[in-house]
Design an enzyme around this catalytic site. Sequence first.
Site, PDB file in Angstrom:
ATOM      1  N   HIS A 188       0.839  -1.206   0.000  1.00  0.00           N
ATOM      2  CA  HIS A 188       0.000   0.000   0.000  1.00  0.00           C
ATOM      3  C   HIS A 188       0.873   1.255   0.000  1.00  0.00           C
ATOM      4  O   HIS A 188       0.582   2.236  -0.682  1.00  0.00           O
ATOM      5  CB  HIS A 188      -0.911   0.014   1.236  1.00  0.00           C
ATOM      6  N   GLU A 427      -8.991 -11.660 -16.312  1.00  0.00           N
ATOM      7  CA  GLU A 427      -7.953 -11.626 -15.277  1.00  0.00           C
ATOM      8  C   GLU A 427      -7.588 -13.020 -14.783  1.00  0.00           C
ATOM      9  O   GLU A 427      -6.816 -13.168 -13.826  1.00  0.00           O
ATOM     10  CB  GLU A 427      -8.399 -10.738 -14.107  1.00  0.00           C
ATOM     11  N   ASP A 451      -4.042  -9.311 -11.610  1.00  0.00           N
ATOM     12  CA  ASP A 451      -4.402 -10.691 -11.257  1.00  0.00           C
ATOM     13  C   ASP A 451      -3.971 -11.675 -12.336  1.00  0.00           C
ATOM     14  O   ASP A 451      -3.534 -12.788 -12.030  1.00  0.00           O
ATOM     15  CB  ASP A 451      -5.905 -10.809 -11.000  1.00  0.00           C
ATOM     16  N   CYS A 498      -6.735  -2.626 -18.077  1.00  0.00           N
ATOM     17  CA  CYS A 498      -7.013  -1.755 -16.939  1.00  0.00           C
ATOM     18  C   CYS A 498      -6.098  -2.039 -15.751  1.00  0.00           C
ATOM     19  O   CYS A 498      -6.236  -1.418 -14.706  1.00  0.00           O
ATOM     20  CB  CYS A 498      -8.478  -1.862 -16.507  1.00  0.00           C
TER      21      CYS A 498
END
Length: 537
Positions: A188, A427, A451, A498
Amino acid sequence: MEQFYGKSASNGIAIGRILVYAKDEQQVKRTRIEDVSGEITRYQLAKDCAIEQLKELYEVACKEVGEVNAGIFEVHQMMLEDEDYTDSVLNIIETQKLNAEYAVAKTGDTLSETFAAMDDDYFRARAIDVKDISERVINCLSGKKDTDIEGDEPVIIVANDLAPSETVQMNKDKLKGFVTELGSANSHTAILARTMNIPALIHVKMDASWNGKLSIIDGDKGVLILDPTDEVRKEYEAKYVAQKEKEELLKELKGKENKTQSGREIKLYANIGSVEDLGSVLQNDAGGIGLFRSEFLYLEKDTYPTEEEQFAAYKQALLSMAGKKVIIRTLDIGADKMASYFELEHEENPAMGYRAIRICLERVDVFKTQLRALYRASAYGNLSIMYPMIISVEEVRKIKAIVEEVKRELEEEGVTYGEVEQGIMIETPAAAMISDLLAKEVDFFSIGTNDLTQYTLAIDRQNSNLDAFYNPHHEAVLRMIQMVINNGHKEGIWVGICGELGADVSLTSRFIEMGIDELSVSPTSVLSVRKAIRETK
């Protein structure tokens, strides 16, 4: 002059003095109490204080890094409100007649050790979270405030590690860059650094004696230079000026077309995680929204969001974009995005478990509520709907049947709706391999490279121990992308990307050569990708 090599978490040059950041953990004393009721009240007030702080952190993080990355603070709120956590604290206060600070610290240590001993990586990571929330409650009990960067001079932070809460709290005007000993390039904190254009390194062994020393971060080479010579400092000052000039040049690209030198136009959209990000989409001149993650509506509540609440958010997004395309991804809850009221069972491998479309196809009432809100909002703009984690044609057909049912209900109620494109995220390797069949069922594909890469390579991209093996440029991944594009075009549908790979300008020309129609990236990456498109022959 000394040089220390690590791994780049965010590119760029930073020059400044070092501030060694050491977490000041509270020394908790074990004290006998007489007023049990009063001590319980102290704890409850401190818990409420901590929850309010986490809500504020969530709001700040949503604006800076989007809802998905802000979700960790929702998880912290849920952990604080967990019955087992609260019962443990209250039991220590009531039965042992000990102070709230000790009860919280003891509970935090016990639960943290329990999580740390688990086999599952996701739950082992929760050990740090338990200690973090316990420290926050103790701070509230003592009246201690969160630490920020002191002084007026912008600095380079050097730390053993930085928690998301610590990073979000720091005044970005005072932060030139950061260097940590631990961490992952996909953490993060690292994502925040890239989003805010803050140069950052990880895996650099720190030394407290560095405090106050002039240093340089070279985020491109992954090196920290301590006490640079005058010659090296001047060299990097020139590079820094060139970096800033380049950023200003990118701003000049606002309003320009996303066309290659041969005249081929590429759609360039933005990924966002909440309605708070809409301003950033417009500010960075994106052509639309290529991925609007709808989970924020579910993660910020204690119960399922109503149809009206969802309708209001989707309508706001569509009106704000004033006719530009808005692609909203349906609910992708599960894995690392948990909401307690869904009552999802513990899974050994949540990233590949009961999540996203799998939940929606079994909890049809939840799915229909979202679809009704989406279709009602479609009357106010250019809406497309995208479904995540697809692995079969049968899933797509079930979705289409539910969509038709929702449309019939709205028509019977006299509710108007617009023309809505139906698309899916590619994905999973399964979806890529049968993309020729899936293309017959939908209007577009959007490739979720994050992913798709980790599932194809069998590598958890959040696991820093695997950074050396994680290769998003792996030929297997690129061949799957090519296969998906080819199969989509054979059936006359458009294909986009994306995932984070869409913002990798070293691959822009290759994606265009592959035939990609659309790229959707973080708002701050739009102009750099536009530049790469315009430089492609």
